[in-house]
Design a protein around this motif. Structure first.
Motif, PDB file in Angstrom:
ATOM      1  N   MET A   1       0.826  -1.194   0.000  1.00  0.00           N
ATOM      2  CA  MET A   1       0.000   0.000   0.000  1.00  0.00           C
ATOM      3  C   MET A   1       0.866   1.251   0.000  1.00  0.00           C
ATOM      4  O   MET A   1       1.906   1.314   0.691  1.00  0.00           O
ATOM      5  CB  MET A   1      -0.918   0.000   1.216  1.00  0.00           C
ATOM      6  N   HIS A   2       0.459   2.280  -0.752  1.00  0.00           N
ATOM      7  CA  HIS A   2       1.184   3.553  -0.823  1.00  0.00           C
ATOM      8  C   HIS A   2       0.168   4.677  -0.879  1.00  0.00           C
ATOM      9  O   HIS A   2      -0.747   4.667  -1.707  1.00  0.00           O
ATOM     10  CB  HIS A   2       2.075   3.604  -2.071  1.00  0.00           C
ATOM     11  N   ASP A   3       0.351   5.663   0.039  1.00  0.00           N
ATOM     12  CA  ASP A   3      -0.566   6.798   0.087  1.00  0.00           C
ATOM     13  C   ASP A   3       0.227   8.092  -0.081  1.00  0.00           C
ATOM     14  O   ASP A   3       1.455   8.134   0.138  1.00  0.00           O
ATOM     15  CB  ASP A   3      -1.327   6.811   1.414  1.00  0.00           C
ATOM     16  N   ASP A   4      -0.436   9.163  -0.481  1.00  0.00           N
ATOM     17  CA  ASP A   4       0.177  10.468  -0.660  1.00  0.00           C
ATOM     18  C   ASP A   4      -0.628  11.511   0.102  1.00  0.00           C
ATOM     19  O   ASP A   4      -1.838  11.311   0.369  1.00  0.00           O
ATOM     20  CB  ASP A   4       0.225  10.858  -2.142  1.00  0.00           C
ATOM     21  N   ILE A   5       0.063  12.650   0.449  1.00  0.00           N
ATOM     22  CA  ILE A   5      -0.617  13.770   1.096  1.00  0.00           C
ATOM     23  C   ILE A   5      -0.334  15.033   0.299  1.00  0.00           C
ATOM     24  O   ILE A   5       0.660  15.119  -0.434  1.00  0.00           O
ATOM     25  CB  ILE A   5      -0.152  13.943   2.565  1.00  0.00           C
ATOM     26  N   PRO A   6      -1.201  16.045   0.398  1.00  0.00           N
ATOM     27  CA  PRO A   6      -0.961  17.288  -0.347  1.00  0.00           C
ATOM     28  C   PRO A   6       0.319  17.974   0.126  1.00  0.00           C
ATOM     29  O   PRO A   6       0.815  17.747   1.235  1.00  0.00           O
ATOM     30  CB  PRO A   6      -2.203  18.132  -0.016  1.00  0.00           C
ATOM     31  N   GLU A   7       0.856  18.876  -0.707  1.00  0.00           N
ATOM     32  CA  GLU A   7       2.070  19.608  -0.371  1.00  0.00           C
ATOM     33  C   GLU A   7       1.858  20.502   0.842  1.00  0.00           C
ATOM     34  O   GLU A   7       2.803  20.791   1.604  1.00  0.00           O
ATOM     35  CB  GLU A   7       2.527  20.452  -1.562  1.00  0.00           C
ATOM     36  N   GLU A   8       0.647  20.986   1.055  1.00  0.00           N
ATOM     37  CA  GLU A   8       0.355  21.901   2.153  1.00  0.00           C
ATOM     38  C   GLU A   8       0.209  21.168   3.486  1.00  0.00           C
ATOM     39  O   GLU A   8      -0.058  21.783   4.520  1.00  0.00           O
ATOM     40  CB  GLU A   8      -0.935  22.681   1.870  1.00  0.00           C
ATOM     41  N   ALA A   9       0.312  19.829   3.444  1.00  0.00           N
ATOM     42  CA  ALA A   9       0.155  19.036   4.669  1.00  0.00           C
ATOM     43  C   ALA A   9       1.494  18.456   5.083  1.00  0.00           C
ATOM     44  O   ALA A   9       2.345  18.130   4.243  1.00  0.00           O
ATOM     45  CB  ALA A   9      -0.871  17.934   4.455  1.00  0.00           C
ATOM     46  N   ASP A  10       1.658  18.324   6.389  1.00  0.00           N
ATOM     47  CA  ASP A  10       2.856  17.710   6.953  1.00  0.00           C
ATOM     48  C   ASP A  10       2.471  16.450   7.705  1.00  0.00           C
ATOM     49  O   ASP A  10       1.442  16.415   8.412  1.00  0.00           O
ATOM     50  CB  ASP A  10       3.555  18.683   7.911  1.00  0.00           C
ATOM     51  N   LEU A  11       3.283  15.385   7.521  1.00  0.00           N
ATOM     52  CA  LEU A  11       3.050  14.119   8.220  1.00  0.00           C
ATOM     53  C   LEU A  11       3.543  14.273   9.657  1.00  0.00           C
ATOM     54  O   LEU A  11       4.726  14.556   9.894  1.00  0.00           O
ATOM     55  CB  LEU A  11       3.779  12.976   7.507  1.00  0.00           C
ATOM     56  N   VAL A  12       2.656  14.113  10.609  1.00  0.00           N
ATOM     57  CA  VAL A  12       2.994  14.248  12.016  1.00  0.00           C
ATOM     58  C   VAL A  12       3.423  12.920  12.611  1.00  0.00           C
ATOM     59  O   VAL A  12       4.429  12.823  13.326  1.00  0.00           O
ATOM     60  CB  VAL A  12       1.808  14.843  12.803  1.00  0.00           C
ATOM     61  N   SER A  13       2.660  11.853  12.298  1.00  0.00           N
ATOM     62  CA  SER A  13       2.984  10.516  12.822  1.00  0.00           C
ATOM     63  C   SER A  13       2.450   9.465  11.869  1.00  0.00           C
ATOM     64  O   SER A  13       1.538   9.725  11.077  1.00  0.00           O
ATOM     65  CB  SER A  13       2.389  10.320  14.217  1.00  0.00           C
TER      66      SER A  13
END
Length: 600
Positions: free
Chosen positions: A466-478
């Motif tokens: 599985m592979h997911d992406d987040i928008p550029e304006e979002a930061d991965l916290v945990s």
């Protein structure tokens, strides 16, 4: 030794010569059997078995019309007979052929022919039974009793519908009553004063007919045939058998048939062809056969049978799936396997036909080489056209592919046919990806929890990545955006991570991508749905704001008076009216006092 053997066989032959018939010869009758009725004019012939009759001369001028009939046997002339409808109405040739004249009129002679035969007529009704004085045996309407007995003969009384008879019987004697009952003395037991008798009745034919189409369903160009079986279940031969065959549509190739004789327990099987013109609609066809015949005495017997079958229209369509078959003849496939569906359209008409064809597949099937299952084509006379397309099932289970439909016009009317609905069993993997958030509305800098869920709804184990992406304006916290696992059938894997957004706005979280491989090492990629979110700006309260040193307020920005309400307007009008009323009322009073003061 050889000489003794010859003598023995000679004696056997002599015995059979002296007693040529069995002990049951009394059951046979010397009878004239009906062979047919004919109307003949001068020079005309009628043939029955080995005999041919020809009208040589016909005289209707005399007071008693007469004729001369020539008899041929095996095409050889044998004898000429003078006949009329009066005293000379019967002639018998060689004790083998009887000619009976019914009528001579209108230039025709009506004759009935009979053949001489020796036939078993009497059938056992009551097996050997003892009869003593005072005992009455009943056989139908006949009463049988013993009136006298000696060692060599007995007296037997028979009461019948026509009267009462008493006869003397020696051993093995038999007597007939009304041609309906025969009594035969079998044995005399003098010591016990008993006689043993058997009773016999005339046999009867019992005709049964069965008409069996070779199939329950025929296509328009199939050869149509029926098997006709005629059986005599009776105890007497059926003679002069006539068979008439009819159909609700079309014509039998053998509409009328005849059989000379059907012996007891004999069956005759015949194959009948049937020709029916093709039509635009399928319909039920009814076929009927009627059998008639008679016994030696001319009594008539009948039987009939009717059967139905379905005849299809001249357009025929089949639908099949090319693939593997199970032991039970069911189509089987794996998920994501490419399957070829074949439609065969057959035109059995004598003219070309333009067809509009539509088809359907289950929702979980994906079309591979076409976007629409609709075609228009012309099929030439007596030709077959093929349509094919590729589908891929994505979900395991048992499926029914819908019927394909072909429609066409003829003489302003619309006709259609449908194919069968093939069955398909789909095995294999089926992975479903799902992506959700704990809230679809958040503030800048607020934690958002994203939950990823992958389920194996198939019937085989799979390896998933599985592979997911987040928008550029979002930061991965945990958490993590990637992971792998093995999922057994029915198993679900769930992961989550947290993100924060640094800027307000509307966002679409990308779909989760899942790559998996099944036990056949077949690689498949599936995606979840996107998730829509709205991120709002952070709101700062007035208490947190620093006071400004001074402010310049524009006059234009001063608060404006609010608009007058309906209640305020009404109050204003009422008060104005009161004031005006008071003023108007005071003026006359003031004028009055002023005038009074002046003049007084």
């Amino acid at each position: 030794m050889k000489r003794k053997s010859h003598v023995f066989f000679t004696l056997i032959i002599l015995l059979f010569s002296i007693f040529p018939s069995s002990a049951y010869d009394f059951q046979h009758e010397d009878i004239w059997v009906y062979k047919g009725s004919f109307e003949l004019g001068p020079g005309e012939k009628a043939t029955v078995e080995r005999y041919t009759l020809k009208v040589y001369e016909l005289d209707q001028e005399a007071a008693e019309p007469s004729a001369v009939i020539l008899v041929y046997k095996n095409d050889d002339f044998k004898k000429a007979y003078y006949v009329d409808a009066g005293p000379n109405d019967q002639r018998v040739y060689d004790n083998d052929l009887k000619i009976k004249v019914d009528e001579i009129s209108s230039g025709k002679i009506s004759i009935v022919l009979y053949g001489h035969e020796f036939e078993k007529v009497w059938v056992l009704s009551t097996p050997k039974i003892s009869l003593s004085k005072g005992v009455v045996i009943q056989d139908g309407a006949y009463s049988i009793s013993l009136t006298n007995l000696s060692s060599k003969e007995v007296n037997i009384s028979v009461t019948s519908p026509s009267g009462k008879y008493e006869n003397v019987f020696a051993l093995s004697d038999y007597k007939k009553y009304d041609n309906e009952l025969m009594v035969r003395l079998v044995y005399i037991d003098k010591d016990r004063s008993k006689a043993f008798i058997e009773t016999y009745r005339p046999g009867k034919p019992d005709v049964e007919v069965a008409l069996s189409p070779s199939s329950d369903t025929f296509e328009a160009d199939d050869p149509i045939s029926c098997i006709l079986r005629v059986t005599n279940n009776g105890t007497l031969s059926l003679r002069g058998i006539k068979i008439d065959n009819k159909a609700s549509e079309g014509v039998f190739t053998e509409q009328a048939l005849s059989l000379e004789t059907l012996a007891p327990l004999q069956t005759v099987a015949l194959t009948l062809g049937l020709e029916i013109p093709a039509a635009a609609t399928g319909r039920s066809i009814s076929v009927t056969t009627e059998v008639s015949g008679g016994d030696y005495s001319g009594d008539a017997y009948y039987a009939t049978d009717t059967q139905d079958f379905f005849l299809g229209p001249y357009i025929c369509m089949t639908k099949e799936i090319r693939g593997n078959n199970s032991l039970y003849g069911k189509n089987i496939a794996s998920t994501h396997e490419q399957l070829e569906v074949i439609l065969n359209l057959k035109n059995m008409n004598d003219l070309p036909v333009v067809l509009t064809v539509t088809d359907s597949v289950p929702e979980s099937f994906v079309l591979q080489d076409t976007e629409r299952l609709e075609w228009e084509l012309q099929v030439d006379p007596h030709a077959t056209n093929e349509i094919s397309y590729i589908v891929s099932p994505h979900i395991p289970g048992n499926f029914t592919l819908g019927s394909a439909v072909a429609s066409w016009r003829e003489n302003g009317d619309v006709y259609e046919v449908a194919s069968a609905s093939p069955q398909l069993m789909v095995n294999g993997s089926y992975v479903v990806a799902d992506k959700t958030v704990n809230t679809e509305y958040a503030m800048e800098g607020e934690n958002v929890t994203v939950t990823l869920q992958v389920s194996n709804w198939g019937d085989q184990e799979v390896k998933v990545s599985m592979h997911d992406d987040i928008p550029e304006e979002a930061d991965l916290v945990s958490g993590s955006l990637e992971w792998s696992a093995k999922l057994a059938p029915g198993e679900t894997s769930t992961k989550s991570y947290n993100i924060v957004f640094s800027e307000a706005g509307e966002y679409a979280l990308p779909a989760l991508r899942v790559d998996y491989t099944d036990v056949q090492m077949k690689g498949v990629t599936v995606y979840s749905e996107q998730v829509e979110m709205y991120i709002d700006r952070e709101v700062i309260s007035e208490a947190d704001e620093e006071p400004e040193a001074f402010s310049i307020v524009s006059v234009a920005n001063e608060p404006q008076e609010s608009e007058i309400t309906y209640l305020q307007a009404a109050s204003f009008l009422v008060s104005s009216f009161v004031v005006v009323f008071c003023i108007v009322a005071v003026i006359p009073v003031a004028v009055f006092f002023l005038i009074r003061k002046v003049y007084i």
